[in-house]
Design a protein around this motif. Structure first.
Motif: not given
Lengths: 239, 223
Positions: B121-123, B125-133, B136, B140-141
């Protein structure tokens, strides 16, 4: 720039946050202390909406993050987050980890993103690891990459969720150094940590949370020298 | 009366050219079937991880109805049943490819869902935390990591689907099994022909296994 009003958050029957009010001004470094289960991490995760809040208001940079008309992706890009377990993308090189945000969210071109990425890796002392995959890094190096990754969006503030808790003791220093540099440069930071030294040296304000509420907050000097609340005193005596 | 049995090698050699035309068709049906299967499976698998209950439900209906009925019945329904309702004939080859596609899709959906849900799940969260939709982050993740985990079970499904094409014999698609059947109808040498057919299937499935093994190793090195 970050305003939290009467924030409540429950997971099922468990009320983790019970009315938190918080006001963070630009450039401020705030350290949040508290026993585990006190709601510190949840508070951070609510601020950039990794958790949906139960009730209350959170304003980041003028945007009400719980309003569904707010572009939450924009707000998140403006609010960096550094996780306890780093959460680097294992299928990407260190440089790609850092450039993903700028290229896909900020839509800057490839060359520019690489340049920005390399600059940031240099800043955290890892420019020689740019082409390496995260699996080949130590914990401290991973966390420095994670910091570079969040910096790549040029955020107005960064939330640190126990950034050194998963690190071997000898690796904590290198991460704290990077964070101190950011603090000196004027980055707005909210840091959930157990590093008292960091709190004393870097924080503008220390907040103590327990049982989902802010129990006490003060400047580090006053906080550590003369804690007002009994729960704070008990906590400080234990650590 | 038990007659004396003698293996006739000449029968094998003579049947090979015809069986090879069958192999060709088997391979094409498998390839196109799996392309359809991968698309259906990816969509249904992603739908299974959706936050919207009706999307999950819809995918669930597809997956369950395919997994819960025999492929043979699905093939017969597509070729003999559905055209009656639609009022148009479907060429056997098309019906066959669609059947293999829809069928493998249901199994691939579960592979896709499992792989996606196995990513920490952290993946996300990390993706969303840098602003990816949401999309996205998936693209990408999550997907690239999940895809690696899909390869072994996908290989398994590829092999199953290849073997399943032999069922298309019932609607007269001239694939490998059908060609074998037709040769036997003229020379009655069931032992030699079915043995040859079996060896050909084995060669095909072993090739798939080998190719996937190499592919997997390449991906492993790349990370």
């Amino acid at each position: 720039m970050i305003v939290v009003k009467d924030l409540h958050k429950s997971f099922g029957d468990l009320e983790v946050l019970r009315g938190v009010d918080l006001h963070i001004t630009p450039g401020e470094v705030v350290v949040i202390l508290g026993p585990s289960g006190s709601g510190k991490s949840t508070l951070l995760r609510c601020i950039n909406q990794l958790e949906e809040i139960t009730s209350g208001t959170i304003i980041v940079d003028g945007f009400d993050v719980t309003d569904k008309n707010t572009d939450i992706n924009y707000v998140r890009a403006e609010t960096g987050m550094v996780f306890q377990l780093f959460n680097l993308f294992p299928h990407m090189t260190v440089l790609q980890n850092v450039t993903l945000g700028p290229s896909k969210v900020r839509k800057i071109d490839h060359k520019e993103a690489d340049k920005l990425g390399l600059d940031l890796l240099k800043k955290v002392g890892l420019e020689d690891k740019a082409r390496v995959y995260p699996d080949n890094l130590s914990g401290g190096q991973k966390q420095r990459v994670a910091i570079a990754r969040s910096l790549a969006l040029k955020p107005k503030s960064i939330l640190f969720d126990e950034p050194t808790s998963a690190l071997d003791p000898e690796l904590i220093g290198e991460v704290l150094e990077v964070m101190k540099t950011l603090a000196r440069e004027g980055m707005t930071m909210i840091v959930v940590t157990h590093e008292m030294g960091f709190a004393k040296e870097v924080a503008d304000r220390v907040i103590f949370m327990d049982e989902g509420m802010i129990v006490e907050q003060n400047t580090p000097d006053a906080f550590f020298a003369n804690p007002q609340n009994e729960r704070t005193r008990n906590f400080l005596a234990l650590v | 009366m038990a007659g004396h049995f003698e293996l006739k090698y000449s029968v094998i050699w003579e049947s090979i050219p015809i069986l090879l035309t069958g192999i060709k068709l088997t391979i094409w049906i498998t390839i196109f079937g799996l392309i359809i299967g991968f698309l259906c499976g990816s969509l249904a698998g992603l739908a299974k991880t959706s936050r919207k209950p009706y999307v999950r439900k819809l995918a669930g209906v597809y997956i369950e109805s395919i997994r819960g009925t025999p492929l043979m019945v699905q093939v017969l329904f597509l070729y003999f049943g559905l055209p009656l309702a639609l009022g148009m004939r479907v060429p056997p080859l098309v019906a066959g490819i669609v059947a293999i596609g829809l069928n493998s899709g249901a199994y691939i959906a579960e592979i896709v869902r499992g792989a996606i849900q196995s990513i920490d799940r952290g993946q996300t969260e990390a993706g969303r935390s840098i602003g990816l939709t949401h999309f996205q982050t998936l693209l990408y993740v999550i997907w690239p990591q999940a895809f690696r985990r899909m390869i072994p079970p996908l290989g398994n499904q590829f092999i199953i689907s290849l073997k399943d094409t032999s069922l298309l014999v019932v609607i007269g698609v001239g694939e490998l099994t059908r060609q074998g059947q037709e040769i036997i109808a003229t020379n009655f040498r069931a032992f030699e022909v079915w043995l040859t057919v079996a060896i050909m299937y084995l060669a095909l499935t072993m090739t798939i296994a080998k190719v996937l093994q190499i592919f997997e190793r390449k991906l492993h090195i790349a990370s």
